[in-house]
Design a protein around this motif. Structure first.
Motif, mmCIF file in Angstrom:
data_model
loop_
_atom_site.group_PDB
_atom_site.id
_atom_site.type_symbol
_atom_site.label_atom_id
_atom_site.label_comp_id
_atom_site.label_asym_id
_atom_site.label_seq_id
_atom_site.Cartn_x
_atom_site.Cartn_y
_atom_site.Cartn_z
ATOM 1 N N LEU A 169 22.354 46.746 -11.631
ATOM 2 C CA LEU A 169 21.066 47.507 -11.708
ATOM 3 C C LEU A 169 21.748 49.008 -12.279
ATOM 4 O O LEU A 169 20.927 49.701 -12.814
ATOM 5 N N LEU A 180 21.315 48.735 -15.714
ATOM 6 C CA LEU A 180 20.005 49.063 -16.106
ATOM 7 C C LEU A 180 19.607 50.568 -16.354
ATOM 8 O O LEU A 180 18.986 50.854 -17.270
ATOM 9 N N ASP A 181 19.998 51.488 -15.107
ATOM 10 C CA ASP A 181 19.735 52.554 -15.231
ATOM 11 C C ASP A 181 20.365 53.716 -15.980
ATOM 12 O O ASP A 181 20.003 54.517 -16.544
ATOM 13 N N ARG A 207 13.944 53.195 -14.552
ATOM 14 C CA ARG A 207 13.499 52.073 -13.502
ATOM 15 C C ARG A 207 12.413 52.747 -12.682
ATOM 16 O O ARG A 207 12.468 53.564 -11.933
ATOM 17 N N ALA A 255 9.648 47.856 -11.336
ATOM 18 C CA ALA A 255 10.831 47.277 -11.972
ATOM 19 C C ALA A 255 11.760 47.073 -11.007
ATOM 20 O O ALA A 255 12.260 46.004 -10.795
ATOM 21 N N ALA A 256 11.828 47.882 -10.033
ATOM 22 C CA ALA A 256 12.943 47.785 -8.710
ATOM 23 C C ALA A 256 12.615 46.625 -7.878
ATOM 24 O O ALA A 256 13.182 45.530 -7.607
ATOM 25 N N ALA A 260 12.894 43.306 -10.031
ATOM 26 C CA ALA A 260 14.438 42.958 -10.414
ATOM 27 C C ALA A 260 14.959 42.455 -8.989
ATOM 28 O O ALA A 260 15.681 41.398 -9.131
ATOM 29 N N LEU A 300 10.685 48.473 -20.257
ATOM 30 C CA LEU A 300 10.774 49.778 -19.568
ATOM 31 C C LEU A 300 11.110 50.931 -20.513
ATOM 32 O O LEU A 300 11.536 50.632 -21.570
#
Ligand code: AMP
Ligand code: MG
Length: 338
Positions: free
Chosen positions: A71, A74-75, A80, A84-85, A88, A100
């Motif tokens: 993650l 991803l960030d 996010r 999405a959190a 995921a 996103l």
């Protein structure tokens, strides 16, 4: 472009280290995922990403999915939101891609200049090792020539791109065999499935606590292009003409269809007592589950496309399960006229 001949690597620690260095240098590596094989490059290296489009013959207005191992990664790439959190946490690693709002480090070539980015955390253990070893997010569309059937084995990649890339990581046949579900969360209050895949819509709705819409393939292409570029009506196509049937009849062995192939997803009742069906009858799932049918769909279409068949007849999946919708989506695109 010089003629290359790809090396197929087994997933040894040595090969993973070698391929991680190749990716860091900006080279392309075909990688196994649980959905289909991908053609990967360092997502933060625009030159490397441009060579993906060249190798596939893919138009640059069709954005790429970026694969991450955490993650935190991803960030670095995207903003996010809570939706999405939540998904995921529920579905990653797995066959779910999230669209996103992107951060500025993501090159335009990856997103076709959009202000959003598509991201997925894959589950395949070898790809996870490679993502960790190279420590870069990897942009990867399917590892096939643009428009042809997606590859689900290392051999399919070798057949299609063997003389255009240097490295293929062999992770065995893909477990799922269909591309990921793409969920658009740019507006978290109106989540949309842009591409159906193995994830059930009611499951997404339960996790998100709201309705999720499915962007219809019946939208006009201009409308579709505005929401998700690259959602082409025709895609995943064999060269042999493909005809779809809601209900397909088992041909009689004496019928004048000997040069036409008949593909059933699950064993049809007319065949249940027959030990050896006719040579032009193919059943994707011996067990009768759609998981098995999805797993062998692309491999079977490729095999039939190499055969002597003048036409392929295929039966559509019944019901509204995620796999039924996803299989019918791929079959419909495969059968579409240009
Ligand atoms: P693939 O062909 O499997 O690589 O899937 C890529 C697809 O994901 C594209 O054809 C788009 O439809 C969708 N996609 C990727 N990036 C974006 C984005 N930033 N916004 C909307 N859709 C995207
Ligand atoms: Mg593709």
């Amino acid at each position: 472009m010089p003629k290359l001949r790809a090396t197929v690597h087994r997933g040894t620690p040595r090969a993973i280290a070698l391929l991680a260095r190749a990716l860091q240098r900006g080279e392309l590596v075909a990688v196994p995922t649980e959905t289909v094989y991908g053609l990967a490059a360092d997502a933060l290296n625009p030159r490397a990403c441009r060579s993906i489009f060249r190798a596939k013959g893919r138009p640059t207005n069709d954005p790429l999915i970026v694969h991450v191992h955490s993650l935190a990664q991803l960030d670095q790439l995207a903003i996010r939101n809570e939706a999405a959190a939540a998904v995921a946490k529920a579905f990653w690693p797995g066959p779910l891609t999230l669209v996103l709002p992107k951060r500025s480090c993501v090159p335009d070539i990856v997103t076709s200049g959009l202000d959003s980015v598509a991201i997925r955390m894959p589950a395949h253990p070898l790809l996870r090792k490679l993502l960790r070893a190279c420590d870069r997010p990897l942009a990867a569309p399917s590892a096939n020539a643009f428009g042809y059937i997606s590859p689900t084995t290392a051999e399919h990649v070798l057949d299609g791109l063997g003389n255009r890339i240097r490295h293929i990581l062999d992770g065995g046949p893909c477990r799922i065999g269909l591309e990921s579900t793409i969920l658009d969360l740019r507006d978290p209050k109106h989540p949309k499935i842009l591409r159906p895949g193995a994830i059930e819509r009611p499951e997404l709705e339960r996790v998100l606590g709201r309705r999720v819409s499915l962007v219809s393939r019946h939208l006009t292409s201009a409308k579709k292009a505005a929401i998700a570029p690259g959602m082409l009506t025709k895609h995943y196509s064999p060269r042999t003409p493909l005809e779809l049937h809601a209900k397909l009849r088992v041909p009689r062995s004496t019928a004048p269809h000997a040069d036409e192939a008949f593909v059933f997803l699950c064993p049809p009742s007319a065949l249940r007592k027959t030990k050896a069906p006719a040579a032009n009858v193919f059943v994707l799932s011996k067990t009768g589950t759609l998981d098995d049918a999805a797993h062998s769909l692309f491999a079977t279409l490729r095999r039939l496309d190499r055969g002597k068949w003048t036409r392929i007849h295929a039966e559509l999946a019944r019901g509204q399960s995620a796999l039924a919708i996803a299989i019918n989506d791929r079959l419909t695109r495969a059968a579409a006229k240009r």
